[in-house]
Design a protein around this motif. Structure first.
Motif, mmCIF file in Angstrom:
data_model
loop_
_atom_site.group_PDB
_atom_site.id
_atom_site.type_symbol
_atom_site.label_atom_id
_atom_site.label_comp_id
_atom_site.label_asym_id
_atom_site.label_seq_id
_atom_site.Cartn_x
_atom_site.Cartn_y
_atom_site.Cartn_z
ATOM 1 N N THR A 83 88.431 81.628 27.362
ATOM 2 C CA THR A 83 87.220 81.683 28.188
ATOM 3 C C THR A 83 86.290 82.839 27.855
ATOM 4 O OG1 THR A 83 88.372 82.943 29.892
ATOM 5 C CG2 THR A 83 88.359 80.546 30.124
ATOM 6 N N GLY A 84 86.666 83.711 26.952
ATOM 7 C CA GLY A 84 85.811 84.855 26.642
ATOM 8 C C GLY A 84 86.496 85.890 25.786
ATOM 9 N N ILE A 85 86.485 87.131 26.275
ATOM 10 C CA ILE A 85 86.976 88.279 25.507
ATOM 11 C C ILE A 85 87.869 89.134 26.394
ATOM 12 C CG2 ILE A 85 86.257 90.404 24.306
ATOM 13 C CD1 ILE A 85 83.588 88.911 23.706
ATOM 14 N N SER A 86 88.930 89.667 25.802
ATOM 15 C CA SER A 86 89.807 90.612 26.491
ATOM 16 C C SER A 86 89.777 91.946 25.760
ATOM 17 C CB SER A 86 91.255 90.102 26.503
ATOM 18 O OG SER A 86 91.369 88.917 27.255
ATOM 19 N N VAL A 87 89.694 93.019 26.532
ATOM 20 C CA VAL A 87 89.814 94.377 26.005
ATOM 21 C C VAL A 87 91.043 94.980 26.669
ATOM 22 C CG1 VAL A 87 88.767 96.675 25.882
ATOM 23 C CG2 VAL A 87 87.327 94.632 25.640
ATOM 24 N N TYR A 88 91.964 95.470 25.848
ATOM 25 C CA TYR A 88 93.214 96.034 26.357
ATOM 26 C C TYR A 88 93.179 97.549 26.241
ATOM 27 C CZ TYR A 88 94.558 91.219 25.414
ATOM 28 O OH TYR A 88 94.594 89.857 25.363
ATOM 29 N N ILE A 89 93.484 98.234 27.321
ATOM 30 C CA ILE A 89 93.607 99.687 27.342
ATOM 31 C C ILE A 89 95.094 99.955 27.582
ATOM 32 C CG2 ILE A 89 92.813 101.863 28.341
ATOM 33 C CD1 ILE A 89 90.485 100.141 27.242
ATOM 34 N N MET A 90 95.803 100.327 26.538
ATOM 35 C CA MET A 90 97.256 100.390 26.591
ATOM 36 C C MET A 90 97.765 101.768 27.033
ATOM 37 S SD MET A 90 97.727 97.305 25.761
ATOM 38 C CE MET A 90 99.507 97.289 25.713
ATOM 39 N N GLY A 91 98.986 101.766 27.582
ATOM 40 C CA GLY A 91 99.674 103.011 27.899
ATOM 41 C C GLY A 91 99.284 103.657 29.214
ATOM 42 N N ILE A 92 98.647 102.919 30.104
ATOM 43 C CA ILE A 92 98.257 103.477 31.403
ATOM 44 C C ILE A 92 99.400 103.240 32.387
ATOM 45 C CG2 ILE A 92 96.613 103.369 33.300
ATOM 46 C CD1 ILE A 92 94.564 102.274 31.286
ATOM 47 N N TYR A 114 96.070 96.665 32.569
ATOM 48 C CA TYR A 114 95.684 97.162 31.243
ATOM 49 C C TYR A 114 94.655 96.286 30.542
ATOM 50 C CZ TYR A 114 98.842 93.585 29.451
ATOM 51 O OH TYR A 114 99.448 92.385 29.171
ATOM 52 N N CYS A 115 94.150 95.242 31.182
ATOM 53 C CA CYS A 115 93.249 94.294 30.518
ATOM 54 C C CYS A 115 91.956 94.113 31.297
ATOM 55 C CB CYS A 115 93.955 92.946 30.369
ATOM 56 S SG CYS A 115 92.945 91.679 29.576
ATOM 57 N N ILE A 116 90.846 94.135 30.559
ATOM 58 C CA ILE A 116 89.531 93.824 31.111
ATOM 59 C C ILE A 116 89.088 92.535 30.432
ATOM 60 C CG2 ILE A 116 87.136 94.567 31.330
ATOM 61 C CD1 ILE A 116 88.216 97.489 30.997
#
Length: 140
Positions: A83-92, A114-116
């Motif tokens: 459905t679009g795009i995922s940005v992962y910010i890991m280690g939080i 951890y995902c936007i």
């Protein structure tokens, strides 16, 4: 095939407008941390079975596991999804941090620990997403 070429082929294979959005995000992340380690994960396990969407990884950190072992992994990830795009910010460790810190101002996006995830860049505020990505890249 080298990682840069895999990344460019992955981006080129995306339909518009997703291709342009992912290219813009890729360029922005590289501008934020030009010397970061790049990875490309094709989404397949050791048996060739698809287990996740392919994704581009930026930076490097050691992720600790409950058994005491660690694994090197990226700090920020970028992936196309259905459905679009995922940005992962890991280690939080605080699973509410992203939603509480960036969610109120981000725009039309869903945020997990951890995902936007969002449909297109036009649905979100780029400066807020950039701040979230910068946060991920600064964590070492």
């Amino acid at each position: 095939m080298n990682i840069q070429k895999q990344i460019q082929e992955y981006i080129a294979a995306q339909p518009e407008p997703k291709r342009g959005d992912i290219q813009q995000l890729h360029s922005m992340i590289l501008a934020l941390k030009p010397t970061c380690k790049l990875r490309f994960l094709d989404g397949k396990d050791e048996h060739g079975k698809t287990v996740s969407n392919p994704n581009i990884g930026y930076g490097s950190q050691n992720i600790p596991y409950a058994n005491g072992k660690t694994r090197e992994f990226y700090q920020v990830g970028l992936s196309a999804n259905t459905t679009g795009i995922s940005v992962y910010i890991m280690g939080i460790s605080d699973k509410n941090y992203l939603a509480q810190t960036f969610g109120p101002e981000l725009g039309k996006a869903s945020i997990t620990g951890y995902c936007i995830k969002f449909k297109t860049l036009s649905d979100i505020k780029m400066d807020v997403l950039k701040a979230a990505i910068q946060y991920g890249l600064d964590r070492e």
